[in-house]
Design a protein around this motif. Structure first.
Motif, PDB file in Angstrom:
ATOM      1  N   LYS A   1      40.104  30.370  31.399  1.00 39.03           N
ATOM      2  CA  LYS A   1      40.662  30.021  32.710  1.00 39.03           C
ATOM      3  C   LYS A   1      41.271  31.246  33.385  1.00 39.03           C
ATOM      4  O   LYS A   1      41.064  31.482  34.574  1.00 39.03           O
ATOM      5  CB  LYS A   1      41.718  28.926  32.579  1.00 39.03           C
ATOM      6  CG  LYS A   1      42.301  28.511  33.932  1.00 39.03           C
ATOM      7  CD  LYS A   1      43.376  27.471  33.804  1.00 39.03           C
ATOM      8  CE  LYS A   1      43.975  27.039  35.113  1.00 39.03           C
ATOM      9  NZ  LYS A   1      43.940  27.954  36.230  1.00 39.03           N
ATOM     10  N   ALA A   2      41.992  32.067  32.633  1.00 34.71           N
ATOM     11  CA  ALA A   2      42.586  33.292  33.192  1.00 34.71           C
ATOM     12  C   ALA A   2      41.490  34.223  33.701  1.00 34.71           C
ATOM     13  O   ALA A   2      41.616  34.805  34.783  1.00 34.71           O
ATOM     14  CB  ALA A   2      43.450  33.989  32.143  1.00 34.71           C
ATOM     15  N   GLU A   3      40.416  34.342  32.945  1.00 32.05           N
ATOM     16  CA  GLU A   3      39.288  35.199  33.342  1.00 32.05           C
ATOM     17  C   GLU A   3      38.626  34.657  34.610  1.00 32.05           C
ATOM     18  O   GLU A   3      38.366  35.397  35.551  1.00 32.05           O
ATOM     19  CB  GLU A   3      38.286  35.264  32.180  1.00 32.05           C
ATOM     20  CG  GLU A   3      37.051  36.060  32.483  1.00 32.05           C
ATOM     21  CD  GLU A   3      37.120  37.504  32.021  1.00 32.05           C
ATOM     22  OE1 GLU A   3      36.068  38.147  31.995  1.00 32.05           O
ATOM     23  OE2 GLU A   3      38.210  37.995  31.734  1.00 32.05           O
ATOM     24  N   ARG A   4      38.381  33.379  34.653  1.00 32.31           N
ATOM     25  CA  ARG A   4      37.754  32.775  35.847  1.00 32.31           C
ATOM     26  C   ARG A   4      38.651  32.909  37.069  1.00 32.31           C
ATOM     27  O   ARG A   4      38.182  33.223  38.163  1.00 32.31           O
ATOM     28  CB  ARG A   4      37.440  31.304  35.590  1.00 32.31           C
ATOM     29  CG  ARG A   4      36.261  31.090  34.693  1.00 32.31           C
ATOM     30  CD  ARG A   4      35.998  29.624  34.498  1.00 32.31           C
ATOM     31  NE  ARG A   4      34.829  29.411  33.680  1.00 32.31           N
ATOM     32  CZ  ARG A   4      34.569  28.281  33.058  1.00 32.31           C
ATOM     33  NH1 ARG A   4      35.402  27.255  33.158  1.00 32.31           N
ATOM     34  NH2 ARG A   4      33.479  28.168  32.328  1.00 32.31           N
ATOM     35  N   ASP A   5      39.951  32.652  36.898  1.00 36.50           N
ATOM     36  CA  ASP A   5      40.893  32.762  38.017  1.00 36.50           C
ATOM     37  C   ASP A   5      40.900  34.189  38.570  1.00 36.50           C
ATOM     38  O   ASP A   5      40.921  34.393  39.785  1.00 36.50           O
ATOM     39  CB  ASP A   5      42.312  32.371  37.596  1.00 36.50           C
ATOM     40  CG  ASP A   5      42.460  30.881  37.334  1.00 36.50           C
ATOM     41  OD1 ASP A   5      41.546  30.100  37.681  1.00 36.50           O
ATOM     42  OD2 ASP A   5      43.507  30.495  36.768  1.00 36.50           O
ATOM     43  N   LYS A   6      40.873  35.174  37.689  1.00 33.30           N
ATOM     44  CA  LYS A   6      40.887  36.566  38.133  1.00 33.30           C
ATOM     45  C   LYS A   6      39.607  36.897  38.884  1.00 33.30           C
ATOM     46  O   LYS A   6      39.635  37.589  39.899  1.00 33.30           O
ATOM     47  CB  LYS A   6      41.057  37.509  36.931  1.00 33.30           C
ATOM     48  CG  LYS A   6      41.179  38.924  37.332  1.00 33.30           C
ATOM     49  CD  LYS A   6      42.347  39.099  38.294  1.00 33.30           C
ATOM     50  CE  LYS A   6      42.248  40.388  39.059  1.00 33.30           C
ATOM     51  NZ  LYS A   6      43.250  40.461  40.107  1.00 33.30           N
TER      52      LYS A   6
ATOM     53  N   VAL B   1      37.777  34.849  40.626  1.00 36.13           N
ATOM     54  CA  VAL B   1      37.870  34.216  41.949  1.00 36.13           C
ATOM     55  C   VAL B   1      38.726  35.083  42.872  1.00 36.13           C
ATOM     56  O   VAL B   1      38.357  35.351  44.025  1.00 36.13           O
ATOM     57  CB  VAL B   1      38.439  32.781  41.847  1.00 36.13           C
ATOM     58  CG1 VAL B   1      38.813  32.230  43.216  1.00 36.13           C
ATOM     59  CG2 VAL B   1      37.432  31.864  41.163  1.00 36.13           C
ATOM     60  N   ASP B   2      39.861  35.552  42.369  1.00 35.85           N
ATOM     61  CA  ASP B   2      40.739  36.419  43.167  1.00 35.85           C
ATOM     62  C   ASP B   2      40.014  37.697  43.592  1.00 35.85           C
ATOM     63  O   ASP B   2      40.092  38.109  44.751  1.00 35.85           O
ATOM     64  CB  ASP B   2      41.997  36.811  42.385  1.00 35.85           C
ATOM     65  CG  ASP B   2      42.943  35.653  42.143  1.00 35.85           C
ATOM     66  OD1 ASP B   2      42.789  34.602  42.807  1.00 35.85           O
ATOM     67  OD2 ASP B   2      43.827  35.800  41.287  1.00 35.85           O
TER      68      ASP B   2
ATOM     69  N   ASP C   1      44.783  43.919  34.391  1.00 34.87           N
ATOM     70  CA  ASP C   1      44.350  43.532  35.728  1.00 34.87           C
ATOM     71  C   ASP C   1      45.332  43.950  36.810  1.00 34.87           C
ATOM     72  O   ASP C   1      44.938  44.370  37.897  1.00 34.87           O
ATOM     73  CB  ASP C   1      44.132  42.017  35.797  1.00 34.87           C
ATOM     74  CG  ASP C   1      42.687  41.650  35.557  1.00 34.87           C
ATOM     75  OD1 ASP C   1      41.861  42.558  35.364  1.00 34.87           O
ATOM     76  OD2 ASP C   1      42.379  40.455  35.585  1.00 34.87           O
TER      77      ASP C   1
ATOM     78  N   ARG D   1      46.390  40.326  31.781  1.00 32.90           N
ATOM     79  CA  ARG D   1      47.109  40.398  33.066  1.00 32.90           C
ATOM     80  C   ARG D   1      47.699  41.791  33.285  1.00 32.90           C
ATOM     81  O   ARG D   1      47.704  42.291  34.404  1.00 32.90           O
ATOM     82  CB  ARG D   1      48.184  39.319  33.127  1.00 32.90           C
ATOM     83  CG  ARG D   1      47.567  37.948  33.301  1.00 32.90           C
ATOM     84  CD  ARG D   1      48.587  36.876  33.577  1.00 32.90           C
ATOM     85  NE  ARG D   1      47.899  35.612  33.809  1.00 32.90           N
ATOM     86  CZ  ARG D   1      48.251  34.459  33.294  1.00 32.90           C
ATOM     87  NH1 ARG D   1      49.326  34.392  32.516  1.00 32.90           N
ATOM     88  NH2 ARG D   1      47.571  33.374  33.542  1.00 32.90           N
TER      89      ARG D   1
ATOM     90  N   THR E   1      37.392  37.082  46.206  1.00 33.33           N
ATOM     91  CA  THR E   1      38.036  36.812  47.487  1.00 33.33           C
ATOM     92  C   THR E   1      38.470  38.118  48.155  1.00 33.33           C
ATOM     93  O   THR E   1      38.262  38.304  49.362  1.00 33.33           O
ATOM     94  CB  THR E   1      39.246  35.877  47.298  1.00 33.33           C
ATOM     95  OG1 THR E   1      38.781  34.652  46.728  1.00 33.33           O
ATOM     96  CG2 THR E   1      39.946  35.584  48.611  1.00 33.33           C
TER      97      THR E   1
END
Length: 195
Positions: A120-125, A127-128, A64, A61, A131
């Motif tokens: 999950k943190a990698e996938r969420d990032k 997606v962000d 990122d 994080r 977007t």
């Protein structure tokens, strides 16, 4: 006041972990090495993080947020294809600072394959990030700055995959060669101008 100090210390630990991961890979990130890097005891680390995976996610994080901040800073009020290019450049490891951040991300990517919370943190990032790129591409098309005969959704996926893949490939090159190697992406983006 205590909360601010606690949060500040967590950020310091995340930054130190990121730098350690960047230099030595995930195998170099041990609580002993991290404590030595910070000049504290191992017990102090457990006050801020429960386990190694929490430290890894915090380092991810940290990296990122720095990449995001650089990309946001590159966004101009008058958004055109000419101002889109610096945003994409800001997301690539073209200097020492972004090199460190992408090394952390690349190490996390491998680590995440076997650690659910990190995955999950990698996938969420991702997606962000997709977007953000998608919103920029839709705006560029809507305002007539890029061709609209290509699906914005497809263009977003291609651009995302190119940027992420290129960033990882650039890490294998000396910094002095990266700009030239990345030039093909900028030429491709130029081809999106309306005819």
């Amino acid at each position: 006041m205590r909360k601010v100090d606690h949060d500040h210390r967590r950020i310091e630990v995340a930054e130190a972990a990121a730098k350690l991961i960047s230099r030595e890979g995930m195998e170099g990130l041990t609580t002993r090495a991290l404590a030595k890097e910070l000049g504290c005891s191992i017990g102090v680390l457990s006050h801020y993080f429960h386990n190694k995976e929490e430290i890894v996610i915090a380092a991810f994080r940290w990296a990122d947020q720095r990449i995001d901040a650089r990309m946001q800073a590159a966004l101009a009020e008058d958004f055109t294809l000419d101002t889109f290019l610096p945003v994409i450049r800001a997301g690539l490891p073209l200097d020492a600072e972004s090199d460190l951040e992408w090394r952390v991300r690349t190490n996390l990517h491998t680590f995440a394959m076997t650690h659910k919370a990190s995955l999950k943190a990698e996938r969420d990032k991702f997606v962000d990030f997709r977007t953000i790129i998608g919103d920029m591409i839709e705006r560029l098309q809507r305002e007539g700055h890029i061709r609209n005969d290509i699906s914005a959704a497809d263009l977003t996926l291609v651009m995302f995959d190119l940027v992420v893949g290129l960033a990882r490939n650039l890490l294998m090159l000396p910094l002095t060669e990266r700009e030239d190697h990345a030039s093909y992406l900028f030429r491709l983006i130029e081809q999106l101008r309306p005819i």
